[in-house]
Design an enzyme around this catalytic site. Structure first.
Site, mmCIF file in Angstrom:
data_model
loop_
_atom_site.group_PDB
_atom_site.id
_atom_site.type_symbol
_atom_site.label_atom_id
_atom_site.label_comp_id
_atom_site.label_asym_id
_atom_site.label_seq_id
_atom_site.Cartn_x
_atom_site.Cartn_y
_atom_site.Cartn_z
ATOM 1 N N GLY A 1 0.823 -1.245 -0.059
ATOM 2 C CA GLY A 1 0.010 0.054 -0.051
ATOM 3 C C GLY A 1 0.947 1.300 -0.038
ATOM 4 O O GLY A 1 1.590 1.414 0.996
ATOM 5 N N GLN B 1 6.729 -3.931 0.731
ATOM 6 C CA GLN B 1 6.919 -4.607 2.233
ATOM 7 C C GLN B 1 8.537 -4.099 2.762
ATOM 8 O O GLN B 1 8.935 -3.062 2.416
ATOM 9 C CB GLN B 1 6.862 -6.174 2.219
ATOM 10 C CG GLN B 1 5.435 -6.492 1.801
ATOM 11 C CD GLN B 1 5.068 -6.591 0.436
ATOM 12 O OE1 GLN B 1 5.751 -7.098 -0.555
ATOM 13 N NE2 GLN B 1 4.003 -5.963 -0.102
HETATM 14 P P1 IMP Z 1 0.951 -11.195 2.599
HETATM 15 O O1 IMP Z 1 2.043 -10.595 2.058
HETATM 16 O O2 IMP Z 1 -0.519 -10.699 2.333
HETATM 17 O O3 IMP Z 1 0.949 -12.924 2.392
HETATM 18 O O4 IMP Z 1 1.146 -11.008 4.401
HETATM 19 C C1 IMP Z 1 2.140 -11.367 5.002
HETATM 20 C C2 IMP Z 1 2.688 -10.627 5.812
HETATM 21 O O5 IMP Z 1 3.295 -9.623 5.514
HETATM 22 C C3 IMP Z 1 1.496 -10.094 7.012
HETATM 23 O O6 IMP Z 1 2.291 -9.866 8.221
HETATM 24 C C4 IMP Z 1 1.439 -8.923 6.446
HETATM 25 O O7 IMP Z 1 0.663 -7.756 7.206
HETATM 26 C C5 IMP Z 1 2.439 -8.206 5.862
HETATM 27 N N1 IMP Z 1 2.669 -7.194 4.753
HETATM 28 C C6 IMP Z 1 2.332 -7.746 3.381
HETATM 29 N N2 IMP Z 1 2.428 -6.567 2.638
HETATM 30 C C7 IMP Z 1 2.795 -5.531 3.453
HETATM 31 C C8 IMP Z 1 3.054 -4.364 3.305
HETATM 32 O O8 IMP Z 1 2.964 -3.688 2.269
HETATM 33 N N3 IMP Z 1 3.302 -3.621 4.484
HETATM 34 C C9 IMP Z 1 3.426 -4.267 5.790
HETATM 35 N N4 IMP Z 1 3.205 -5.330 5.998
HETATM 36 C C10 IMP Z 1 2.817 -6.126 4.722
#
Ligand code: IMP
Length: 426
Positions: free
Chosen positions: A40, A224
């Site tokens: 995001g 991320q």
């Molecule tokens: P996923 O990437 O949706 O599989 O989520 C795996 C982990 O990464 C979770 O703890 C999410 O909250 C975190 N995460 C994924 N994308 C973001 C980001 O853009 N910012 C912060 N945390 C993220």
């Protein structure tokens, strides 16, 4: 300009989009190389605020080209939605946005499986964004994924979808007692999405390879953060891609010798969304206060971010695995009202001082932060335009962070607007 990769050096949400937006001025191409719509990226331009999940934030700059590289898992409907969102605000992506034909496609069943798995995991859930990221990367590595180029081929797409959906439906029905997803419906939808994306699909390896030869400026936009990296993060509480600087090469097809700078974005404190260990987390009133002042709510899911003190052990690890040449420190202004600030300089485990971030989750969970207390500055920093304008204690705080991590600060952000930025040697 030097070619640069910008990565999050903590758990994501470090404010990368603003740093990318700022440094895009120097670049010709802005490239996303990993992750997907789980990211995001919030950019404020004038009075307008944009939140991108898939689009590289460089699109806000007229004349700059943007690439979504092969390392990304791409949700076509989400991307078209973002293209339309910027189009109505007068920004045309045509001729400036290029999608790698080798990027993986996120299917509706990937999102469904992500959510079903999380729900079934109960207290052991990862806390994913539910955007299908893990299942899409799983299929990529399992060599049965759909790639963006496949969306343009009738027979090939149908054949590949048939194979992958039969596996997904088996899991949905047998394991989770859900309803199967219709092959025909997905084929029609995704074939149509492919046609809408056709003008943007390109051989991005050739595109970027030529750009490097011509001496164009490349800016790689990480998503991320380092401690969410599937290899280097707090596994299994991580995302499913490599988020570190090296992924800029594998996720775009540009070789490592073409990248000269690696910039780690850090918040002046720490946040994390989702589950998993977080040694410097602040509970209680102080944590809520930090969340309120920093407006720490997830840009993708709206979830409350967990807040904590700056953790030099985390950022030292990030400096190593990313080969950081510079830090970009963001949200310093959020600390303006605090009387005292803690900085974690090392961990303690069984009476021993630990300087390095451990790979083992079990060990990390037992570690206690060792803090150093620094005086706050209790003055507004949002209007400072040069490093020397900052209060003395703010300068000391920044010097200490840089010293603990052993990486110079190249950029400082003191608010969401472009002008609230101090460039320091980048
Ligand atoms: P996923 O990437 O949706 O599989 O989520 C795996 C982990 O990464 C979770 O703890 C999410 O909250 C975190 N995460 C994924 N994308 C973001 C980001 O853009 N910012 C912060 N945390 C993220």
């Amino acid at each position: 300009m030097p070619n640069r990769v910008i990565v999050g050096a903590q758990w994501g949400d470090e404010g990368k989009a603003k740093v990318v937006d700022y440094l895009t001025e120097d670049a010709d191409y802005v490239i996303r190389f990993q992750g997907g719509a789980n990211a995001g990226h919030t950019v404020e331009v004038g009075d307008q605020k944009f939140v991108f999940h898939l689009l590289p934030s460089g699109l806000m700059h007229p004349g700059k080209a943007c690439v979504i590289g092969n390392g990304v898992v791409l949700d076509p409907a989400q991307l078209l939605h973002e293209i339309e969102e910027v189009r109505v605000k007068g920004i045309d992506a045509r001729g400036r946005l290029w999608l790698s034909e080798a990027a993986q496609v996120v299917l509706p069943t990937h999102k469904l499986l992500d959510q079903l798995k999380e729900r079934a995991a109960g207290k052991d859930a990862i806390g994913t964004t539910g955007r299908g990221i893990g299942p899409a990367y799983y299929d990529k590595v399992n060599r049965c994924g759909i790639r963006v180029g496949d969306l343009l081929e009738d027979d090939e797409l149908r054949e590949k979808l048939e194979r992958i959906l039969s596996v997904h439906n088996e899991i949905i029905v047998r394991q989770y007692k859900g309803e199967p997803v219709s092959l025909d419906a997905v084929f029609v939808e995704y074939r149509g999405l492919g046609e809408q994306l056709r003008p943007y699909i390109a051989d991005c390896v050739a595109l970027l390879g030529t750009a490097v030869k011509q001496g164009k400026g490349l800016l790689f936009e990480g998503a991320q953060g380092t401690i969410l990296d599937v290899d280097h993060g707090t596994y299994p509480f991580v995302t499913s891609s490599n988020t570190v600087a090296g992924a800029a090469c594998t996720g775009s097809g540009v070789g490592p010798t073409a990248i000269q700078q690696s910039i780690g974005v850090v918040k002046a404190y720490t946040t994390r969304v989702g589950n998993g260990p977080f040694p410097t987390e602040i509970s209680g009133v102080l944590g809520s206060e930090l969340r309120r002042i920093g407006n720490e709510y997830g840009a993708t899911t709206g979830r409350e971010r967990r807040c904590g003190w700056f953790d030099a052990v985390v950022v030292r690890r990030a400096a190593m695995v990313n080969g950081l040449t510079h830090l970009a420190v963001t949200k310093l202004d959020v600390l303006d009202t605090f009387k005292e600030l803690e900085v974690c300089v090392a961990y303690e485990l069984d009476g021993k001082r630990i300087e390095h971030f451990p790979a083992s989750l079990a060990r990390l969970e037992r570690m206690k932060p060792i803090y150093e207390t620094l005086p706050g500055w209790q003055q507004d920093t949002t209007e400072a335009r040069r490093f020397e304008d900052l209060p003395e204690n703010a300068r000391k705080y920044l010097h200490r962070l840089s010293e603990l991590v052993d990486v110079p600060i190249g950029l400082l952000s003191l608010g969401p607007k472009r002008h609230q930025t101090i460039r320091m040697g980048l």
